[in-house]
Design an enzyme around this catalytic site. Structure first.
Site, PDB file in Angstrom:
ATOM      1  CG  ASP A  19       4.321  -0.875  -3.093  1.00  0.00           C
ATOM      2  OD1 ASP A  19       4.295  -0.607  -4.310  1.00  0.00           O
ATOM      3  OD2 ASP A  19       3.514  -0.431  -2.271  1.00  0.00           O
ATOM      4  CG  ASP A  52       3.841   3.098  -7.199  1.00  0.00           C
ATOM      5  OD1 ASP A  52       2.977   3.257  -6.327  1.00  0.00           O
ATOM      6  OD2 ASP A  52       4.463   4.035  -7.728  1.00  0.00           O
ATOM      7  CD  GLU A  84      -1.237   3.086  -7.585  1.00  0.00           C
ATOM      8  OE1 GLU A  84      -1.723   3.890  -6.791  1.00  0.00           O
ATOM      9  OE2 GLU A  84      -0.087   3.213  -8.048  1.00  0.00           O
ATOM     10  CG  HIS A  93      -0.275   4.314   0.703  1.00  0.00           C
ATOM     11  ND1 HIS A  93      -0.763   3.308  -0.111  1.00  0.00           N
ATOM     12  CD2 HIS A  93       0.685   4.953  -0.024  1.00  0.00           C
ATOM     13  CE1 HIS A  93      -0.119   3.341  -1.270  1.00  0.00           C
ATOM     14  NE2 HIS A  93       0.757   4.319  -1.237  1.00  0.00           N
ATOM     15  CG  ASP A  94      -1.590   6.740  -2.547  1.00  0.00           C
ATOM     16  OD1 ASP A  94      -0.656   7.173  -1.837  1.00  0.00           O
ATOM     17  OD2 ASP A  94      -1.435   5.961  -3.506  1.00  0.00           O
TER      18      ASP A  94
HETATM   19  O1  TEU Z   1       0.173   6.401  -6.354  1.00  0.00           O
HETATM   20  C1  TEU Z   1      -0.223   6.785  -7.619  1.00  0.00           C
HETATM   21  C2  TEU Z   1      -1.341   7.740  -7.790  1.00  0.00           C
HETATM   22  O2  TEU Z   1      -1.700   7.982  -8.910  1.00  0.00           O
HETATM   23  C3  TEU Z   1      -2.087   8.449  -6.727  1.00  0.00           C
HETATM   24  O3  TEU Z   1      -2.910   7.676  -5.989  1.00  0.00           O
HETATM   25  C4  TEU Z   1      -1.149   9.352  -5.970  1.00  0.00           C
HETATM   26  O4  TEU Z   1      -1.075   8.948  -4.652  1.00  0.00           O
HETATM   27  C5  TEU Z   1      -1.567  10.782  -5.957  1.00  0.00           C
HETATM   28  O5  TEU Z   1      -2.390  10.983  -4.872  1.00  0.00           O
HETATM   29  C6  TEU Z   1      -2.216  11.326  -7.153  1.00  0.00           C
HETATM   30  O6  TEU Z   1      -3.017  12.420  -6.789  1.00  0.00           O
HETATM   31  C7  TEU Z   1       1.305   5.612  -6.208  1.00  0.00           C
HETATM   32  C8  TEU Z   1       1.583   5.371  -4.741  1.00  0.00           C
HETATM   33  O7  TEU Z   1       0.531   4.616  -4.194  1.00  0.00           O
HETATM   34  C9  TEU Z   1       1.790   6.681  -4.067  1.00  0.00           C
HETATM   35  O8  TEU Z   1       1.924   6.572  -2.672  1.00  0.00           O
HETATM   36  C10 TEU Z   1       3.037   7.289  -4.659  1.00  0.00           C
HETATM   37  O9  TEU Z   1       3.226   8.583  -4.140  1.00  0.00           O
HETATM   38  C11 TEU Z   1       2.963   7.369  -6.183  1.00  0.00           C
HETATM   39  O10 TEU Z   1       2.459   6.185  -6.789  1.00  0.00           O
HETATM   40  C12 TEU Z   1       4.341   7.579  -6.744  1.00  0.00           C
HETATM   41  O11 TEU Z   1       5.123   6.448  -6.539  1.00  0.00           O
END
Ligand code: TEU
Ligand code: CA
Length: 561
Positions: free
Chosen positions: A106, A212, A261, A333-334
């Site tokens: 990552d 990310d 992403e 994970h989000d």
């Molecule tokens: O996530 C970015 C993101 O825009 C979203 O999916 C975020 O999780 C959030 O829920 C917006 O509502 C990435 C990573 O995958 C996430 O785990 C991190 O917290 C974020 O970036 C910051 O690094």
């Protein structure tokens, strides 16, 4: 020669690959401290090899204060002691390679931790040589420079304590938590430092990066107005990615895989980011289909309309058919657990989990499996705010309570929306703490682990969710039409039927799925062609009484020609 012809002539190695995402703190704990670690991953490589995945993407394991579970990095070239050591990392990488599994790291370079040495220097004074490595602005009339909000509640600007910041009172930008200051990509020294670090990992043997929020690195900085969404996707984004490609991937890109992403990315943007001739990225994670059930905010829960989901994914299939490539995911994970969100996590859990997997894996693109989905894990089912850990959930709850909202209403939203739904420990067996740890897990184990776990799923043999995933992965490996075939959506307006074909040369597959708890009749299965077609894959043990009938959450892949 068109790009799709080129791909068919010399497909990239990842065009028939399947990726598995590990969220290390929730995967497996080897030392009893309640937090998953590298030793835990090493102990479960048989599971991954048996599943048959080609690539593992590891969520961050770098040194971090863990304000956002590792997405706040204080040293890009060190492993956090929570997870292990660099030696253990090397051993894990070697073990994975010897089993034919690649490892993707990552890459979190939109921001660092505020405890990263770069930020500590930057914050020390206005004249520090690293001042311009981050984005500092004067306040506006004693307040933040503008009204941008952090994704994790509160303003997107903070000041550092006066004990640190001696000679001025500027604010720094953080699109996420205050402990995640945004790097200034306009500074060429920042870019060089990042490329150097990436090369260091590639030289160590890793096989690529999941990047990310990579579309946030280029910001519209001249005019800091609008909302923070307008900060993302500044015009320099393509220039930065091409520069990264030239300075990091050139010469070794054929062996690597890169996925960016990109919240808010459109299919038109994605054609540029992933076009084979543009030398930017292999694929992007788009967010359109995971936003369809969001209201004004992600915490407003709307009922998903299947017609919207089909239309959205279908547009991406068509948009990237000639140039570029899709990544395919329903969870990570989000996001909430896909079976709870798009399927049925009660009576038809196994059918829904296998249907969702089949629909996703039969699209054109690279499928991503999130840990636990291969056994149909469900949402966490938390009912009290104390059970939550995620900074986004916890901050949103506190802010909403302050604004006068009712705790019960907020908890109901979190039950469907919180990122912690996907972060409960992987359920390995029916023992205490699901076999995840011998200690106290950092976050609650889902009480359904006594029934839903790797051991009991696999005991179902042929009918297990795991076996179904294995079949999907090996189908992609063995079938060119699954990997590369053209996609055509059928019956787009049907409210519960998901149907499409995939074709390559003289071969055509028909995929049909019933997204409902009721039996249905699918007239499109009523041709002699469909009635006579061999069933390549289905998620029910017995054939239906009538070939046009689909039972609840039934999916079928037919070899039409
Ligand atoms: O996530 C970015 C993101 O825009 C979203 O999916 C975020 O999780 C959030 O829920 C917006 O509502 C990435 C990573 O995958 C996430 O785990 C991190 O917290 C974020 O970036 C910051 O690094
Ligand atoms: Ca541990």
């Amino acid at each position: 020669m068109s790009i799709s012809e080129q791909i068919q002539n010399a497909p990239a190695w990842w065009s028939d690959a399947v990726v598995y995402q590990i969220y290390p703190r929730s995967f497996a704990d080897s030392n009893g401290d309640g937090i998953g670690d590298l030793g835990g991953i090493r102990s479960k490589l048989d599971h991954l090899q048996d599943l048959g995945v080609d690539v593992v993407w590891l969520s961050p394991i770098y040194a971090s204060p863990q304000a956002d579970n590792g997405y706040d990095i204080s040293d890009y070239q060190a492993i956090d002691p929570l997870f292990g050591t660099l030696e253990e990392f090397d051993a894990l990488l070697a073990d994975m390679h010897s089993r034919g599994i690649k490892l993707v790291m990552d890459l979190v370079v939109n921001h660092t931790s505020d405890e990263h040495a770069w930020f500590v220097e930057s914050a020390a004074s206005r004249t520090n040589p690293k001042r311009d490595w981050y984005i500092w602005r004067d306040g506006y009339q004693g307040r933040e420079p503008n009204l941008w909000r952090s994704a994790f509640s509160g303003p997107a600007w903070s000041r550092v304590p006066t004990s640190v910041q001696t000679d001025d009172d500027q604010y720094y930008l953080h699109l996420f938590a205050a402990k995640q200051p945004d790097l200034n990509w306009e500074n060429p020294e920042v870019r060089s430092a990042v490329y150097e670090m990436m090369n260091w990992w590639l030289d160590r043997g890793v096989d690529g990066f999941r990047m990310d929020v990579i579309n946030f690195i280029a910001k519209v900085q001249e005019d800091l107005v609008g909302d923070s969404e307008s900060a993302a996707m500044g015009p320099q984004i393509h220039e930065y990615l091409q520069e990264m490609n030239a300075r990091v991937f050139a010469g070794r890109d054929a062996d690597l895989i890169t996925v960016g992403e990109m919240p808010g990315v459109t299919v038109e943007d994605a054609m540029l980011f992933t076009g084979a001739d543009r030398l930017e990225l292999d694929m992007v994670f788009q967010f359109e289909h995971v936003g369809l059930d969001h209201g004004d905010s992600k915490f407003t829960n709307l009922t998903l309309d299947l017609v919207d989901l089909k239309r959205s994914l279908g547009r991406w299939q068509t948009g990237l058919a000639e140039s570029g490539w899709n990544s395919l995911y329903l969870g990570n994970h989000d996001q909430p657990r896909s079976v709870s969100r798009f399927g049925n996590d009660g009576e038809y859990r196994v059918e829904a989990a296998t249907l969702l997997a089949t629909i996703l894996h039969l699209h054109r693109g690279t499928p991503y499996i999130y840990q636990g989905d291969e056994i149909g894990m469900t949402n966490a089912g938390f009912t009290a705010i104390e059970q939550y850990n995620d900074i986004e959930s916890v901050n949103w709850f506190a802010e909403s309570i302050e604004a006068g909202d009712e705790p019960d209403v907020l908890l109901e939203s979190l039950r469907f929306r919180s990122r912690d739904n996907a972060r409960t420990p992987v359920q390995w067996d029916a023992s205490a703490n699901a076999g995840f740890t011998s200690g106290t897990p950092w976050i609650g184990v889902n009480p359904n682990s006594t029934e839903i776990n790797v051991e009991s799923d696999r005991a179902a043999g042929d009918r297990s969710v795991f076996e179904h995933y294995k079949r999907l992965i090996s189908l992609r490996h063995s079938s060119a039409v699954v990997a590369l075939g053209d996609f055509v959506l059928l019956e787009p307006e049907h409210p519960t039927l998901y149907a499409f074909t995939r074709s390559l040369g003289s071969e055509t597959l028909l995929v049909v799925g019933n997204f409902s708890n009721d039996r249905m009749d699918a007239p499109l299965l009523d041709s002699s062609e469909a009635r006579n077609a061999p069933v390549l894959l289905s998620n029910y043990a017995e054939a239906a009484a009538d070939a046009t009938e689909l039972r609840p959450w039934e999916v079928r892949v037919l070899q039409l020609r």
